[in-house]
Scaffold this motif. Structure first.
Motif, mmCIF file in Angstrom:
data_model
loop_
_atom_site.group_PDB
_atom_site.id
_atom_site.type_symbol
_atom_site.label_atom_id
_atom_site.label_comp_id
_atom_site.label_asym_id
_atom_site.label_seq_id
_atom_site.Cartn_x
_atom_site.Cartn_y
_atom_site.Cartn_z
ATOM 1 N N TRP A 45 4.846 2.527 0.267
ATOM 2 C CA TRP A 45 4.354 1.220 1.189
ATOM 3 C C TRP A 45 3.163 0.723 0.233
ATOM 4 O O TRP A 45 3.317 -0.763 0.295
ATOM 5 C CB TRP A 45 3.577 1.555 2.494
ATOM 6 N N MET A 46 2.412 1.423 -0.562
ATOM 7 C CA MET A 46 1.451 0.707 -1.479
ATOM 8 C C MET A 46 2.164 -0.159 -2.479
ATOM 9 O O MET A 46 1.729 -1.261 -2.843
ATOM 10 C CB MET A 46 0.584 1.704 -2.427
ATOM 11 N N ALA A 47 3.094 0.216 -3.033
ATOM 12 C CA ALA A 47 3.931 -0.598 -4.159
ATOM 13 C C ALA A 47 4.367 -1.761 -3.487
ATOM 14 O O ALA A 47 4.427 -2.874 -3.910
ATOM 15 C CB ALA A 47 5.117 0.316 -4.842
ATOM 16 N N LEU A 48 5.033 -1.733 -2.078
ATOM 17 C CA LEU A 48 5.441 -3.039 -1.225
ATOM 18 C C LEU A 48 4.459 -3.629 -1.117
ATOM 19 O O LEU A 48 4.516 -5.023 -1.338
ATOM 20 C CB LEU A 48 6.063 -2.308 -0.118
ATOM 21 N N LYS A 49 3.170 -3.404 -0.600
ATOM 22 C CA LYS A 49 1.902 -4.102 -0.439
ATOM 23 C C LYS A 49 1.417 -4.853 -1.769
ATOM 24 O O LYS A 49 1.290 -6.093 -1.414
ATOM 25 C CB LYS A 49 0.851 -3.172 0.086
ATOM 26 N N ASP A 50 1.531 -4.297 -2.655
ATOM 27 C CA ASP A 50 1.086 -4.868 -4.092
ATOM 28 C C ASP A 50 2.148 -5.820 -4.440
ATOM 29 O O ASP A 50 1.591 -6.998 -4.808
ATOM 30 C CB ASP A 50 1.125 -3.938 -5.313
ATOM 31 N N HIS A 51 3.414 -5.629 -4.131
ATOM 32 C CA HIS A 51 4.306 -6.605 -4.643
ATOM 33 C C HIS A 51 4.284 -7.887 -3.776
ATOM 34 O O HIS A 51 4.132 -9.099 -4.184
ATOM 35 C CB HIS A 51 5.725 -6.096 -4.585
ATOM 36 N N PHE A 52 4.215 -7.806 -2.523
ATOM 37 C CA PHE A 52 4.267 -8.959 -1.366
ATOM 38 C C PHE A 52 2.902 -9.517 -1.361
ATOM 39 O O PHE A 52 2.901 -10.629 -0.986
ATOM 40 C CB PHE A 52 4.515 -8.347 -0.073
ATOM 41 N N CYS A 61 1.757 -3.079 6.271
ATOM 42 C CA CYS A 61 3.017 -2.540 5.375
ATOM 43 C C CYS A 61 3.332 -1.377 5.695
ATOM 44 O O CYS A 61 2.468 -0.403 5.544
ATOM 45 C CB CYS A 61 2.344 -2.967 4.142
ATOM 46 N N GLU A 62 4.572 -1.107 5.916
ATOM 47 C CA GLU A 62 4.985 0.452 6.405
ATOM 48 C C GLU A 62 6.506 0.462 5.837
ATOM 49 O O GLU A 62 7.407 -0.447 6.367
ATOM 50 C CB GLU A 62 4.980 0.631 7.835
ATOM 51 N N ALA A 63 6.665 1.458 4.881
ATOM 52 C CA ALA A 63 7.874 1.911 4.585
ATOM 53 C C ALA A 63 8.492 2.887 5.533
ATOM 54 O O ALA A 63 8.009 3.924 5.828
ATOM 55 C CB ALA A 63 7.762 2.381 3.236
ATOM 56 N N LYS A 64 9.429 2.370 6.394
ATOM 57 C CA LYS A 64 9.947 3.157 7.684
ATOM 58 C C LYS A 64 10.739 4.600 7.219
ATOM 59 O O LYS A 64 11.321 4.537 6.017
ATOM 60 C CB LYS A 64 10.967 2.170 8.290
ATOM 61 N N ILE A 76 8.638 -3.082 6.915
ATOM 62 C CA ILE A 76 7.877 -3.983 7.716
ATOM 63 C C ILE A 76 6.684 -4.321 6.747
ATOM 64 O O ILE A 76 5.707 -3.576 6.605
ATOM 65 C CB ILE A 76 7.563 -3.624 9.150
ATOM 66 N N VAL A 77 6.731 -5.621 6.713
ATOM 67 C CA VAL A 77 5.445 -6.074 5.935
ATOM 68 C C VAL A 77 4.876 -7.390 6.912
ATOM 69 O O VAL A 77 5.580 -8.435 7.110
ATOM 70 C CB VAL A 77 5.915 -6.845 4.719
ATOM 71 N N GLU A 78 3.548 -7.628 7.091
ATOM 72 C CA GLU A 78 3.011 -8.348 8.102
ATOM 73 C C GLU A 78 1.932 -9.318 7.294
ATOM 74 O O GLU A 78 1.308 -8.497 6.646
ATOM 75 C CB GLU A 78 2.627 -7.805 9.369
ATOM 76 N N PHE A 79 2.123 -10.431 7.301
ATOM 77 C CA PHE A 79 0.945 -11.486 6.755
ATOM 78 C C PHE A 79 -0.118 -11.919 7.782
ATOM 79 O O PHE A 79 0.160 -11.961 8.690
ATOM 80 C CB PHE A 79 1.588 -12.271 5.931
ATOM 81 N N SER A 80 -1.117 -12.429 7.164
ATOM 82 C CA SER A 80 -1.997 -13.044 7.854
ATOM 83 C C SER A 80 -1.862 -14.410 8.547
ATOM 84 O O SER A 80 -2.564 -14.866 9.401
ATOM 85 C CB SER A 80 -3.490 -12.915 7.369
ATOM 86 N N SER A 81 -0.730 -15.075 7.703
ATOM 87 C CA SER A 81 -0.495 -16.359 8.111
ATOM 88 C C SER A 81 1.040 -16.586 8.119
ATOM 89 O O SER A 81 1.622 -15.967 7.332
ATOM 90 C CB SER A 81 -1.233 -17.291 7.341
#
Length: 142
Positions: A45-52, A61-64, A76-81
């Protein structure tokens, strides 16, 4: 009669009732929450968060994973906007990440639905599913 109310006039209408908290939160995140398919099974999930984070402020961010902790191949990745989420779709949909093509779209699933509710309607695998069978051992002499 109160001030400004003609005698015999209708009473003022009550204010509208507030929306339930879960409905408000769900509706509020619908355009900020993304489904990312095709995620490699070794991606954290950390790699996904860094990328996104290249697209904006990632707030979740959660890798299911399944009940045994194995990756299910999506996140699932959620943004502030909603603008950041739209930018992420534009930047990353159908691109290669960690050697695999990922697909990015708005998440249509209700984020407040529980795993047990998903199992009840057949959309999630049971958490007590048996592990896959082991391959047979090689023949002697190989």
């Amino acid at each position: 009669p109160g001030l400004g109310t003609p005698p015999g006039g209708p009473p003022p209408a009550p204010p509208p009732a507030p929306a339930p908290p879960a409905a408000a939160a769900s509706a509020g995140s619908a355009d900020r929450r993304l489904y990312v398919g095709g995620v490699g099974y070794d991606v954290s999930w950390m790699a996904l968060k860094d990328h996104f984070s290249q697209a904006g402020d990632v707030v979740y961010c959660e890798a299911k994973t399944d009940g045994s902790g194995l990756h299910r191949g999506f996140a699932i990745v959620e943004f502030s906007s909603s603008a950041d989420a739209a930018r992420a779709i534009d930047l990353f949909d159908e691109t290669t990440f960690h050697g695999r093509t990922i697909y990015v779209r708005l998440d249509k699933r209700d984020p407040y639905r529980t795993a047990s509710a998903a199992q009840d309607n057949g959309t999630a695998p049971p958490s007590s599913a048996p592990p896959p069978p082991k391959p047979p051992p090689p023949p002697p002499g190989c």
